[in-house]
Write a protein that holds these residues in place. Structure first.
Motif, PDB file in Angstrom:
ATOM      1  N   ARG A 330       0.850  -1.193   0.000  1.00  0.00           N
ATOM      2  CA  ARG A 330       0.000   0.000   0.000  1.00  0.00           C
ATOM      3  C   ARG A 330       0.887   1.245   0.000  1.00  0.00           C
ATOM      4  O   ARG A 330       1.845   1.341   0.766  1.00  0.00           O
ATOM      5  CB  ARG A 330      -0.912   0.000   1.228  1.00  0.00           C
ATOM      6  N   LEU A 331       0.554   2.168  -0.869  1.00  0.00           N
ATOM      7  CA  LEU A 331       1.378   3.365  -1.052  1.00  0.00           C
ATOM      8  C   LEU A 331       0.538   4.625  -0.931  1.00  0.00           C
ATOM      9  O   LEU A 331      -0.673   4.602  -1.144  1.00  0.00           O
ATOM     10  CB  LEU A 331       2.020   3.357  -2.442  1.00  0.00           C
ATOM     11  N   ALA A 332       1.214   5.718  -0.577  1.00  0.00           N
ATOM     12  CA  ALA A 332       0.565   7.024  -0.584  1.00  0.00           C
ATOM     13  C   ALA A 332       1.559   8.050  -1.119  1.00  0.00           C
ATOM     14  O   ALA A 332       2.754   7.776  -1.197  1.00  0.00           O
ATOM     15  CB  ALA A 332       0.118   7.391   0.828  1.00  0.00           C
ATOM     16  N   VAL A 333       1.044   9.205  -1.487  1.00  0.00           N
ATOM     17  CA  VAL A 333       1.884  10.311  -1.963  1.00  0.00           C
ATOM     18  C   VAL A 333       1.446  11.571  -1.235  1.00  0.00           C
ATOM     19  O   VAL A 333       0.247  11.797  -1.048  1.00  0.00           O
ATOM     20  CB  VAL A 333       1.706  10.533  -3.481  1.00  0.00           C
ATOM     21  N   LYS A 334       2.416  12.375  -0.809  1.00  0.00           N
ATOM     22  CA  LYS A 334       2.080  13.637  -0.129  1.00  0.00           C
ATOM     23  C   LYS A 334       1.363  14.601  -1.069  1.00  0.00           C
ATOM     24  O   LYS A 334       1.680  14.664  -2.264  1.00  0.00           O
ATOM     25  CB  LYS A 334       3.366  14.320   0.340  1.00  0.00           C
ATOM     26  N   THR A 335       0.448  15.370  -0.506  1.00  0.00           N
ATOM     27  CA  THR A 335      -0.359  16.307  -1.292  1.00  0.00           C
ATOM     28  C   THR A 335       0.480  17.145  -2.251  1.00  0.00           C
ATOM     29  O   THR A 335       0.203  17.208  -3.441  1.00  0.00           O
ATOM     30  CB  THR A 335      -1.109  17.276  -0.357  1.00  0.00           C
ATOM     31  N   SER A 336       1.528  17.775  -1.723  1.00  0.00           N
ATOM     32  CA  SER A 336       2.281  18.719  -2.556  1.00  0.00           C
ATOM     33  C   SER A 336       3.131  17.997  -3.596  1.00  0.00           C
ATOM     34  O   SER A 336       3.749  18.623  -4.447  1.00  0.00           O
ATOM     35  CB  SER A 336       3.179  19.564  -1.668  1.00  0.00           C
ATOM     36  N   LYS A 337       3.164  16.674  -3.539  1.00  0.00           N
ATOM     37  CA  LYS A 337       4.024  15.916  -4.450  1.00  0.00           C
ATOM     38  C   LYS A 337       3.278  15.286  -5.608  1.00  0.00           C
ATOM     39  O   LYS A 337       3.859  14.575  -6.417  1.00  0.00           O
ATOM     40  CB  LYS A 337       4.766  14.816  -3.666  1.00  0.00           C
ATOM     41  N   VAL A 338       1.981  15.511  -5.671  1.00  0.00           N
ATOM     42  CA  VAL A 338       1.221  15.058  -6.839  1.00  0.00           C
ATOM     43  C   VAL A 338       1.066  16.257  -7.766  1.00  0.00           C
ATOM     44  O   VAL A 338       0.475  17.266  -7.399  1.00  0.00           O
ATOM     45  CB  VAL A 338      -0.169  14.500  -6.433  1.00  0.00           C
ATOM     46  N   HIS A 339       1.654  16.157  -8.947  1.00  0.00           N
ATOM     47  CA  HIS A 339       1.616  17.273  -9.897  1.00  0.00           C
ATOM     48  C   HIS A 339       0.485  17.032 -10.894  1.00  0.00           C
ATOM     49  O   HIS A 339       0.383  15.952 -11.467  1.00  0.00           O
ATOM     50  CB  HIS A 339       2.954  17.393 -10.626  1.00  0.00           C
ATOM     51  N   VAL A 340      -0.345  18.044 -11.067  1.00  0.00           N
ATOM     52  CA  VAL A 340      -1.521  17.899 -11.930  1.00  0.00           C
ATOM     53  C   VAL A 340      -1.420  18.892 -13.090  1.00  0.00           C
ATOM     54  O   VAL A 340      -1.222  20.087 -12.869  1.00  0.00           O
ATOM     55  CB  VAL A 340      -2.810  18.161 -11.116  1.00  0.00           C
ATOM     56  N   PHE A 341      -1.518  18.376 -14.313  1.00  0.00           N
ATOM     57  CA  PHE A 341      -1.360  19.218 -15.496  1.00  0.00           C
ATOM     58  C   PHE A 341      -2.598  19.159 -16.385  1.00  0.00           C
ATOM     59  O   PHE A 341      -3.240  18.112 -16.486  1.00  0.00           O
ATOM     60  CB  PHE A 341      -0.149  18.752 -16.312  1.00  0.00           C
ATOM     61  N   ASP A 342      -2.881  20.273 -17.032  1.00  0.00           N
ATOM     62  CA  ASP A 342      -3.942  20.326 -18.037  1.00  0.00           C
ATOM     63  C   ASP A 342      -3.502  19.489 -19.248  1.00  0.00           C
ATOM     64  O   ASP A 342      -2.423  19.718 -19.786  1.00  0.00           O
ATOM     65  CB  ASP A 342      -4.135  21.797 -18.436  1.00  0.00           C
ATOM     66  N   PRO A 343      -4.324  18.533 -19.680  1.00  0.00           N
ATOM     67  CA  PRO A 343      -3.896  17.666 -20.790  1.00  0.00           C
ATOM     68  C   PRO A 343      -3.746  18.419 -22.119  1.00  0.00           C
ATOM     69  O   PRO A 343      -3.002  17.969 -22.983  1.00  0.00           O
ATOM     70  CB  PRO A 343      -4.997  16.607 -20.883  1.00  0.00           C
ATOM     71  N   GLU A 344      -4.443  19.520 -22.274  1.00  0.00           N
ATOM     72  CA  GLU A 344      -4.330  20.282 -23.530  1.00  0.00           C
ATOM     73  C   GLU A 344      -3.079  21.145 -23.555  1.00  0.00           C
ATOM     74  O   GLU A 344      -2.292  21.096 -24.486  1.00  0.00           O
ATOM     75  CB  GLU A 344      -5.552  21.211 -23.706  1.00  0.00           C
ATOM     76  N   THR A 345      -2.907  21.937 -22.522  1.00  0.00           N
ATOM     77  CA  THR A 345      -1.826  22.933 -22.523  1.00  0.00           C
ATOM     78  C   THR A 345      -0.554  22.424 -21.858  1.00  0.00           C
ATOM     79  O   THR A 345       0.526  22.985 -22.072  1.00  0.00           O
ATOM     80  CB  THR A 345      -2.258  24.195 -21.747  1.00  0.00           C
ATOM     81  N   GLY A 346      -0.655  21.401 -21.038  1.00  0.00           N
ATOM     82  CA  GLY A 346       0.504  20.909 -20.296  1.00  0.00           C
ATOM     83  C   GLY A 346       0.869  21.790 -19.102  1.00  0.00           C
ATOM     84  O   GLY A 346       1.871  21.558 -18.433  1.00  0.00           O
ATOM     85  N   LEU A 347       0.058  22.809 -18.833  1.00  0.00           N
ATOM     86  CA  LEU A 347       0.376  23.710 -17.723  1.00  0.00           C
ATOM     87  C   LEU A 347      -0.073  23.103 -16.389  1.00  0.00           C
ATOM     88  O   LEU A 347      -1.102  22.424 -16.313  1.00  0.00           O
ATOM     89  CB  LEU A 347      -0.324  25.061 -17.907  1.00  0.00           C
ATOM     90  N   ALA A 348       0.716  23.383 -15.335  1.00  0.00           N
ATOM     91  CA  ALA A 348       0.365  22.890 -14.012  1.00  0.00           C
ATOM     92  C   ALA A 348      -0.904  23.583 -13.550  1.00  0.00           C
ATOM     93  O   ALA A 348      -1.046  24.800 -13.691  1.00  0.00           O
ATOM     94  CB  ALA A 348       1.508  23.170 -13.036  1.00  0.00           C
ATOM     95  N   VAL A 349      -1.854  22.809 -12.994  1.00  0.00           N
ATOM     96  CA  VAL A 349      -3.103  23.426 -12.535  1.00  0.00           C
ATOM     97  C   VAL A 349      -3.238  23.368 -11.025  1.00  0.00           C
ATOM     98  O   VAL A 349      -4.087  24.042 -10.446  1.00  0.00           O
ATOM     99  CB  VAL A 349      -4.354  22.780 -13.187  1.00  0.00           C
ATOM    100  N   LEU A 350      -2.428  22.582 -10.335  1.00  0.00           N
ATOM    101  CA  LEU A 350      -2.521  22.526  -8.874  1.00  0.00           C
ATOM    102  C   LEU A 350      -1.156  22.827  -8.273  1.00  0.00           C
ATOM    103  O   LEU A 350      -0.161  22.401  -8.809  1.00  0.00           O
ATOM    104  CB  LEU A 350      -2.957  21.132  -8.409  1.00  0.00           C
TER     105      LEU A 350
END
Ligand SMILES: Nc1ncnc2c1ncn2[C@@H]1O[C@H](COP(=O)(O)OP(=O)(O)OP(=O)(O)O)[C@@H](O)[C@H]1O
Ligand SMILES: [Mg+2]
Length: 350
Positions: A330-350
């Motif tokens: 079982r694994l987890a990832v810290k909140t600030s370590k999950v990078h979320v990008f817009d699939p169209e622009t590739g820009l970070a959204v979070l």
């Protein structure tokens, strides 16, 4: 000496009239006394940028300032720059002393004074005992130190280095890069350091500029950029082993990849996203999402686990102890370590 680039652009036109925007509208400020790494893949415009700062290439548009001086149209020899290239470019028939002294030949300076300056520079870069040798008698690392001493002997306002470590073997590369950092700190000279090696740039730079297709992707302190990439390109370019890139979605505050909730309680809007997670950002957590380890590899201190998430193979680096023989973890990832990008622009959204 602060260096400021304002909308700097270089367009090359080939014989058929085809244009390459080697540097595209680049606006950055390189702070006085700092070492700034210009980083990006081959052909992204690093050398072109450096040569425009040096005055060896004429910009197609934009301006270059050294402090308050507009140097855009100033000849290279009047800019007060020191340049170091990948291939040390030393004169083979001259001694190390003559090589370092060479830039002083056409300025009005007494010979004793010139010799004193050479000794000072040789001491700074640590080659005092090599002065009577010819370049061919030195190691690559020593030759590059001579090139740096020669670049600094006229006390330039700015030091420009284009892939200065690329010709050195791995051990010398490490050692020489630490030397460059020390020399830069000791002299306090504003330095631009070009490299395509992300690890080298991360370790040596006060600030990094990442370029792709002549366009600036991000400028930041190395750790800041690593932890908060502005876009997918920067996320992928930094880090080894590289960041895991996954197709995911946000549903009611959960970030989901395949069937697994990799993170809950996020702020993002519902929808499809590209998710980036660095291998070292996973950790064991009894409350975490369950994965089946396809492969477990122990590498020194680290354990590299491979598992499938969604339809992708993912790499996680975790502490050794806990995984021998276990296939389901079982694994987890810290909140600030999950990078979320817009699939169209590739820009970070979070
Ligand atoms: N003299 C030139 N004439 C035409 N095109 C050029 C010229 N110099 C560079 N280019 C083009 O401009 C772009 C940027 O080149 P540049 O040499 O600045 O890249 P770089 O980032 O330094 O790459 P590398 O890591 O391979 O040294 C490339 O597409 C290159 O082909
Ligand atoms: Mg180059």
């Amino acid at each position: 000496m602060e260096i400021r680039l304002e909308q700097l652009t270089k367009i090359f036109t080939d014989k058929t009239g085809k244009e390459t925007r080697a540097v595209d509208n680049l606006s950055i400020t390189i702070p006085s006394g700092k070492l700034v790494g210009l980083l990006g893949p081959s052909g992204c415009g690093k050398s072109t940028t450096l040569y425009m700062i040096a005055g060896l290439l004429k910009p197609s548009g934009g301006k270059i300032f050294f402090g308050d001086d507009d140097v855009t149209r100033l000849a290279p020899e009047k800019r007060g720059i020191g340049l170091v290239f990948q291939n040390y470019a030393l004169y083979p028939h001259m001694t190390v002393r003559q090589n370092i002294m060479f830039p002083l030949e056409n300025i009005n300076i007494k010979r004793e004074e010139a010799l004193k300056l050479v000794d000072e520079m040789a001491a700074l870069v640590g080659i005092q005992d090599q002065l009577d040798k010819k370049p061919a008698q030195l190691s690559g690392g020593q030759q590059q130190r001579v090139a740096i001493a020669r670049a600094l002997v006229k006390k330039p306002r700015v030091l420009l280095l284009d892939e200065p470590l690329s010709n050195l073997d791995a051990r010398l590369r490490l050692q020489t890069r630490e030397e460059i950092k020390r020399i830069q700190r000791e002299t306090g000279i504003t330095t631009v350091f070009v490299t395509h090696d992300q690890e080298e740039a991360m370790s040596i730079s006060d600030q990094m500029v990442v370029l792709e297709y002549g366009l600036m992707q991000q400028m930041d302190q190395p750790q800041e950029m690593y932890n908060h990439p502005d876009n997918l390109f920067v996320a992928k370019f930094l880090g080894n082993p590289p960041v895991n890139i996954l197709d995911g979605r946000i549903e009611k505050g959960n970030i989901i990849v395949g069937e697994s909730i990799v993170l809950g309680k996020t702020k993002g809007k519902d929808g499809k996203y590209v998710i980036g997670i660095r291998p070292e950002d996973f950790r064991f957590d009894p409350e975490g999402f369950e994965v089946a380890a396809d492969d477990v590899e122990h590498v020194g201190r680290d354990t590299l686990i491979r598992f499938t998430l969604g339809d992708k193979s993912v790499r996680a680096l975790v502490d050794s102890d806990s995984v021998y023989g276990k296939t389901t973890i079982r694994l987890a990832v810290k909140t600030s370590k999950v990078h979320v990008f817009d699939p169209e622009t590739g820009l970070a959204v979070l």
